[in-house]
Design an enzyme around this catalytic site. Structure first.
Site, PDB file in Angstrom:
ATOM      1  N   GLY A  84      43.594  35.529  41.759  1.00 17.45           N
ATOM      2  CA  GLY A  84      43.307  36.869  42.293  1.00 17.45           C
ATOM      3  C   GLY A  84      42.984  36.834  43.782  1.00 17.45           C
ATOM      4  O   GLY A  84      42.231  37.661  44.286  1.00 17.45           O
ATOM      5  N   THR A 107      44.722  37.621  46.228  1.00 11.35           N
ATOM      6  CA  THR A 107      45.275  38.727  47.009  1.00 11.35           C
ATOM      7  C   THR A 107      44.538  40.042  46.705  1.00 11.35           C
ATOM      8  O   THR A 107      44.915  41.096  47.196  1.00 11.35           O
ATOM      9  CB  THR A 107      46.774  38.914  46.673  1.00 11.35           C
ATOM     10  OG1 THR A 107      46.889  39.132  45.260  1.00 11.35           O
ATOM     11  CG2 THR A 107      47.593  37.703  47.054  1.00 11.35           C
ATOM     12  N   GLY A 108      43.506  39.977  45.872  1.00 14.81           N
ATOM     13  CA  GLY A 108      42.857  41.195  45.370  1.00 14.81           C
ATOM     14  C   GLY A 108      41.673  41.662  46.207  1.00 14.81           C
ATOM     15  O   GLY A 108      41.267  41.036  47.198  1.00 14.81           O
ATOM     16  N   ALA A 149      38.220  39.459  46.225  1.00 19.41           N
ATOM     17  CA  ALA A 149      38.362  38.296  47.100  1.00 19.41           C
ATOM     18  C   ALA A 149      38.206  38.727  48.561  1.00 19.41           C
ATOM     19  O   ALA A 149      37.462  38.111  49.335  1.00 19.41           O
ATOM     20  CB  ALA A 149      39.726  37.643  46.879  1.00 19.41           C
ATOM     21  N   ASP A 180      26.918  37.823  37.106  1.00 17.79           N
ATOM     22  CA  ASP A 180      26.425  39.197  37.112  1.00 17.79           C
ATOM     23  C   ASP A 180      25.808  39.319  38.495  1.00 17.79           C
ATOM     24  O   ASP A 180      24.755  38.726  38.770  1.00 17.79           O
ATOM     25  CB  ASP A 180      25.364  39.400  36.025  1.00 17.79           C
ATOM     26  CG  ASP A 180      24.866  40.837  35.993  1.00 17.79           C
ATOM     27  OD1 ASP A 180      24.668  41.419  37.084  1.00 17.79           O
ATOM     28  OD2 ASP A 180      24.684  41.388  34.905  1.00 17.79           O
ATOM     29  N   HIS A 181      26.474  40.040  39.400  1.00 15.24           N
ATOM     30  CA  HIS A 181      26.054  39.922  40.800  1.00 15.24           C
ATOM     31  C   HIS A 181      24.653  40.474  41.056  1.00 15.24           C
ATOM     32  O   HIS A 181      24.041  40.179  42.071  1.00 15.24           O
ATOM     33  CB  HIS A 181      27.095  40.529  41.762  1.00 15.24           C
ATOM     34  CG  HIS A 181      27.200  42.005  41.679  1.00 15.24           C
ATOM     35  ND1 HIS A 181      28.022  42.629  40.795  1.00 15.24           N
ATOM     36  CD2 HIS A 181      26.590  42.980  42.379  1.00 15.24           C
ATOM     37  CE1 HIS A 181      27.906  43.935  40.940  1.00 15.24           C
ATOM     38  NE2 HIS A 181      27.046  44.186  41.898  1.00 15.24           N
ATOM     39  N   HIS A 239      24.139  44.519  33.629  1.00 14.75           N
ATOM     40  CA  HIS A 239      23.162  44.502  34.729  1.00 14.75           C
ATOM     41  C   HIS A 239      21.758  44.928  34.270  1.00 14.75           C
ATOM     42  O   HIS A 239      20.766  44.295  34.606  1.00 14.75           O
ATOM     43  CB  HIS A 239      23.598  45.440  35.855  1.00 14.75           C
ATOM     44  CG  HIS A 239      24.978  45.170  36.368  1.00 14.75           C
ATOM     45  ND1 HIS A 239      25.415  43.911  36.693  1.00 14.75           N
ATOM     46  CD2 HIS A 239      26.022  45.997  36.618  1.00 14.75           C
ATOM     47  CE1 HIS A 239      26.666  43.976  37.108  1.00 14.75           C
ATOM     48  NE2 HIS A 239      27.060  45.231  37.076  1.00 14.75           N
TER      49      HIS A 239
HETATM   50  P1  NAP Z   1      42.519  43.759  42.153  1.00 13.69           P
HETATM   51  O1  NAP Z   1      42.289  44.161  43.556  1.00 13.69           O
HETATM   52  O2  NAP Z   1      43.330  44.624  41.280  1.00 13.69           O
HETATM   53  O3  NAP Z   1      43.157  42.299  42.191  1.00 13.69           O
HETATM   54  C1  NAP Z   1      43.702  41.726  41.039  1.00 13.69           C
HETATM   55  C2  NAP Z   1      44.221  40.345  41.386  1.00 13.69           C
HETATM   56  O4  NAP Z   1      44.801  39.823  40.211  1.00 13.69           O
HETATM   57  C3  NAP Z   1      45.256  40.337  42.477  1.00 13.69           C
HETATM   58  O5  NAP Z   1      44.981  39.293  43.365  1.00 13.69           O
HETATM   59  C4  NAP Z   1      46.552  40.070  41.717  1.00 13.69           C
HETATM   60  O6  NAP Z   1      47.423  39.288  42.497  1.00 13.69           O
HETATM   61  C5  NAP Z   1      46.050  39.245  40.548  1.00 13.69           C
HETATM   62  N1  NAP Z   1      46.961  39.342  39.417  1.00 13.69           N
HETATM   63  C6  NAP Z   1      47.300  40.454  38.741  1.00 13.69           C
HETATM   64  N2  NAP Z   1      48.184  40.143  37.771  1.00 13.69           N
HETATM   65  C7  NAP Z   1      48.393  38.813  37.850  1.00 13.69           C
HETATM   66  C8  NAP Z   1      49.197  37.902  37.128  1.00 13.69           C
HETATM   67  N3  NAP Z   1      49.991  38.293  36.112  1.00 13.69           N
HETATM   68  N4  NAP Z   1      49.171  36.616  37.476  1.00 13.69           N
HETATM   69  C9  NAP Z   1      48.400  36.194  38.492  1.00 13.69           C
HETATM   70  N5  NAP Z   1      47.613  36.998  39.222  1.00 13.69           N
HETATM   71  C10 NAP Z   1      47.604  38.301  38.904  1.00 13.69           C
HETATM   72  O7  NAP Z   1      41.152  43.521  41.345  1.00 13.69           O
HETATM   73  P2  NAP Z   1      39.716  43.172  41.966  1.00 13.69           P
HETATM   74  O8  NAP Z   1      39.044  44.438  42.329  1.00 13.69           O
HETATM   75  O9  NAP Z   1      39.840  42.129  42.997  1.00 13.69           O
HETATM   76  O10 NAP Z   1      38.946  42.636  40.681  1.00 13.69           O
HETATM   77  C11 NAP Z   1      39.142  41.346  40.160  1.00 13.69           C
HETATM   78  C12 NAP Z   1      38.128  41.114  39.041  1.00 13.69           C
HETATM   79  O11 NAP Z   1      36.806  41.181  39.552  1.00 13.69           O
HETATM   80  C13 NAP Z   1      38.181  42.139  37.930  1.00 13.69           C
HETATM   81  O12 NAP Z   1      37.904  41.491  36.712  1.00 13.69           O
HETATM   82  C14 NAP Z   1      37.060  43.095  38.238  1.00 13.69           C
HETATM   83  O13 NAP Z   1      36.533  43.714  37.083  1.00 13.69           O
HETATM   84  C15 NAP Z   1      36.050  42.141  38.841  1.00 13.69           C
HETATM   85  N6  NAP Z   1      35.128  42.777  39.784  1.00 13.69           N
HETATM   86  C16 NAP Z   1      35.598  43.386  40.915  1.00 13.69           C
HETATM   87  C17 NAP Z   1      34.699  43.926  41.813  1.00 13.69           C
HETATM   88  C18 NAP Z   1      35.179  44.566  43.105  1.00 13.69           C
HETATM   89  O14 NAP Z   1      34.317  44.941  43.904  1.00 13.69           O
HETATM   90  N7  NAP Z   1      36.458  44.696  43.354  1.00 13.69           N
HETATM   91  C19 NAP Z   1      33.336  43.855  41.579  1.00 13.69           C
HETATM   92  C20 NAP Z   1      32.875  43.223  40.424  1.00 13.69           C
HETATM   93  C21 NAP Z   1      33.790  42.677  39.532  1.00 13.69           C
HETATM   94  P3  NAP Z   1      48.994  39.596  42.647  1.00 13.69           P
HETATM   95  O15 NAP Z   1      49.149  41.079  42.629  1.00 13.69           O
HETATM   96  O16 NAP Z   1      49.355  38.962  43.947  1.00 13.69           O
HETATM   97  O17 NAP Z   1      49.599  38.922  41.481  1.00 13.69           O
END
Ligand code: NAP
Length: 503
Positions: A10, A12-13, A16, A179-180, A241
């Site tokens: 992840g 690219t998400g 990260a 759990d942040h 939380h």
């Molecule tokens: P996001 O922006 O949607 O990113 C999802 C990531 O998953 C992308 O890097 C995507 O990369 C990758 N991905 C999706 N399908 C994939 C596949 N088939 N194979 C490999 N990689 C794949 O999500 P996010 O917000 O970063 O959240 C990630 C996790 O953290 C989730 O479980 C979320 O509940 C948790 N979380 C997020 C936050 C936050 O602030 N964002 C806070 C707490 C917890 P590609 O598109 O390049 O494949």
């Protein structure tokens, strides 16, 4: 710290970009990364190493808490980053990744210590853990760790199934569940309460009337409508939380007043009086916001938000009354509430003490404080507050600082947690038994929701939630403490005080 490789699914998400790269950069600046350290970013996007580094650089320039970014330091940091295109379901991609990781370790002369950080949706957790095991990415010649973010299941059976699958690839001691909230500085400070100086501690050595844990937000569902409309406040906040905060305070406050210092969070959770779904309505309040006003601006009700079903009966607010049945906490209610579109953004724990004349022990102005307040966010502070007798609801409390940190020096939650994961320190991560016990407590509540045994109560956006949440406390002669801390000595919140905590 041992040499290691940080393998980020992840990469690219959003998480990260906003949290993980800025946290790693701060650790780098603070010399808290291993001397030999590499990051492999993974995702399906066809990024080169250069594209990846450019994205990491952008994220640091935009989201790092350090204002003056030095090009030379940043470039040195970015040298550790490499990208590998990987689709979570494709076996061959893991084989390719293993080759890249091994060749990098060989070039650095580093052991195969590998941390796998799953910053991807929970639907990928099982597949990725399986493929890590199958591909041999988890080497027997070094340590392996799995870092995952909530949600850990969406109910008790799914959480158990997820854990069963993960444990086929990783030992419990190798799984670091984030759990942040446990990374927030004031929550981490709870661990040290027993070291607080004795004159202050003595003030706490008195009957506790109740404990209140609040996490209120002013925002609505924002961009997370699809997820949130399925999860609700109970899964999004309460099961994880809020119950973690309950465990933290229940475990550490008795330590501070000289009861057992060896209790675990799990024991606190085990001692929670279970609820049956038929009685849950007497202990749990469920609400959904309607239209209202936030900061003087009108806002829409939940079912008018984009992406939310117009007939949605999802909860955006939950309040509950819980009891821990052990020697120390018996008879002390824990009140928990969390909700969206509430009056004030605040995460706080308030410990209310019973009426006792302790003026001889007073820390300030000859008055005994009767609230101990942990402000977890957006302010960071531990204070005691004295509320004048006679007018508890209207009287202005006087605030006595216990610990008011210099905000600029506070680490971000992800900095502390990633550092601990690299060290292998599990203290501020969530153990499986805690997850399971939390779901066990919540499961009858979910069933009561589904069977409409608990009414969904409307509340106006910008309020403190449904009136029934106030009634929950009033029936036991209590009320929510919603005062903003007003600090003495002419200081404002966020300013630094001489601190009573022994460092
Ligand atoms: P996001 O922006 O949607 O990113 C999802 C990531 O998953 C992308 O890097 C995507 O990369 C990758 N991905 C999706 N399908 C994939 C596949 N088939 N194979 C490999 N990689 C794949 O999500 P996010 O917000 O970063 O959240 C990630 C996790 O953290 C989730 O479980 C979320 O509940 C948790 N979380 C997020 C936050 C936050 O602030 N964002 C806070 C707490 C917890 P590609 O598109 O390049 O494949």
């Amino acid at each position: 710290m041992e040499a290691s490789t940080f393998i980020l699914f992840g990469a690219t998400g959003d998480l990260a970009k906003r949290k993980i790269y800025p946290a790693l950069y701060t650790l780098f600046l603070d010399n808290k990364l291993p001397d030999s350290f590499s990051v492999f970013g993974l995702g399906r996007r066809e990024w080169s190493d250069e594209t990846f580094r450019a994205n990491v650089e952008r994220s640091i320039r935009e989201f790092s808490r350090h204002e003056a970014i030095q090009d030379e330091q940043l470039n040195e940091f970015l040298e550790a980053f490499r990208f590998c295109i990987l689709d979570a379901g494709r076996k061959d991609d893991y084989v390719k990744l293993l080759r890249m990781v091994e060749s990098r370790e060989e070039a650095l002369g580093a052991p195969p210590n590998r941390l796998f950080y799953l910053s991807v949706g929970p639907e990928f957790f099982e597949t990725i853990a399986f493929q890590i095991r199958e591909s041999g990415l988890g080497s027997a010649n070094g340590w392996k760790r799995l870092v995952i973010e909530k949600p850990f299941g969406h109910d008790l059976p799914s959480a158990r199934e997820l854990n069963r699958k993960l444990s086929e690839a990783f030992e419990e001691s190798e799984i670091f569940r984030i759990d942040h909230y446990l990374g927030k500085p004031i929550v981490q400070r709870l661990e040290e309460l027993r070291e607080i100086d004795s004159s202050v501690r003595e003030l706490w050595n008195r009957p506790i009337a109740n404990v209140q844990i609040t996490a209120s937000e002013t925002v609505g569902v924002e961009e997370r409508a699809g997820y949130y409309d399925q999860a609700g406040a109970v899964r999004d906040m309460f099961q994880n939380h809020m119950l973690q905060l309950l465990m933290m305070v229940a475990t550490h406050l008795p330590g501070a007043v000289g009861v057992s210092s060896e209790r675990s969070k799990k024991q606190a959770m085990e001692s929670l009086r279970p609820l049956h779904k038929q009685e849950a309505g007497a202990f749990v309040i469920r609400g959904q916001y309607g239209e209202g006003t936030i900061s003087g601006k009108p806002v829409a009700g939940y079912t008018s938000e984009p992406g939310i079903a117009p007939q949605s009966a999802n909860d955006t607010f939950i309040a509950a009354k819980l009891r821990i049945e052990d020697d120390f906490w018996s008879g002390v209610p824990f009140y928990i509430r969390t909700g969206k579109r509430m009056k004030r953004k605040s995460t706080r724990i308030v410990v209310e003490f019973g009426e006792t004349d302790l003026s001889g022990l007073s820390a300030a102005a000859g008055k005994a404080p009767n609230l101990l307040v942990f402000e977890i966010g957006p302010n960071d502070a531990i204070t005691m507050q004295h509320v004048p007798t006679g007018s508890p609801q209207t009287g202005k409390p006087e605030t006595i600082p216990v610990y008011i940190p210099d905000r600029g020096s506070l680490p971000e939650a992800y900095e502390s947690l990633i550092y601990d994961a690299l060290l292998g320190d599990p203290t501020f991560f969530v153990r499986w038994d805690e997850v399971e016990l939390s779901w066990q407590w919540v499961q009858p509540v979910l069933e009561a929701f589904e069977q409409q045994l608990i009414p969904l109560r409307p509340y106006a956006a910008g309020s403190n939630g449904p009136d029934a949440s106030d009634a929950l406390l009033a029936e036991e002669g209590h009320h929510w403490w919603d005062n903003e801390p007003e600090l003495q000595n002419g200081s404002k919140e966020g300013e630094s005080y001489a601190c009573h905590v022994n460092h």
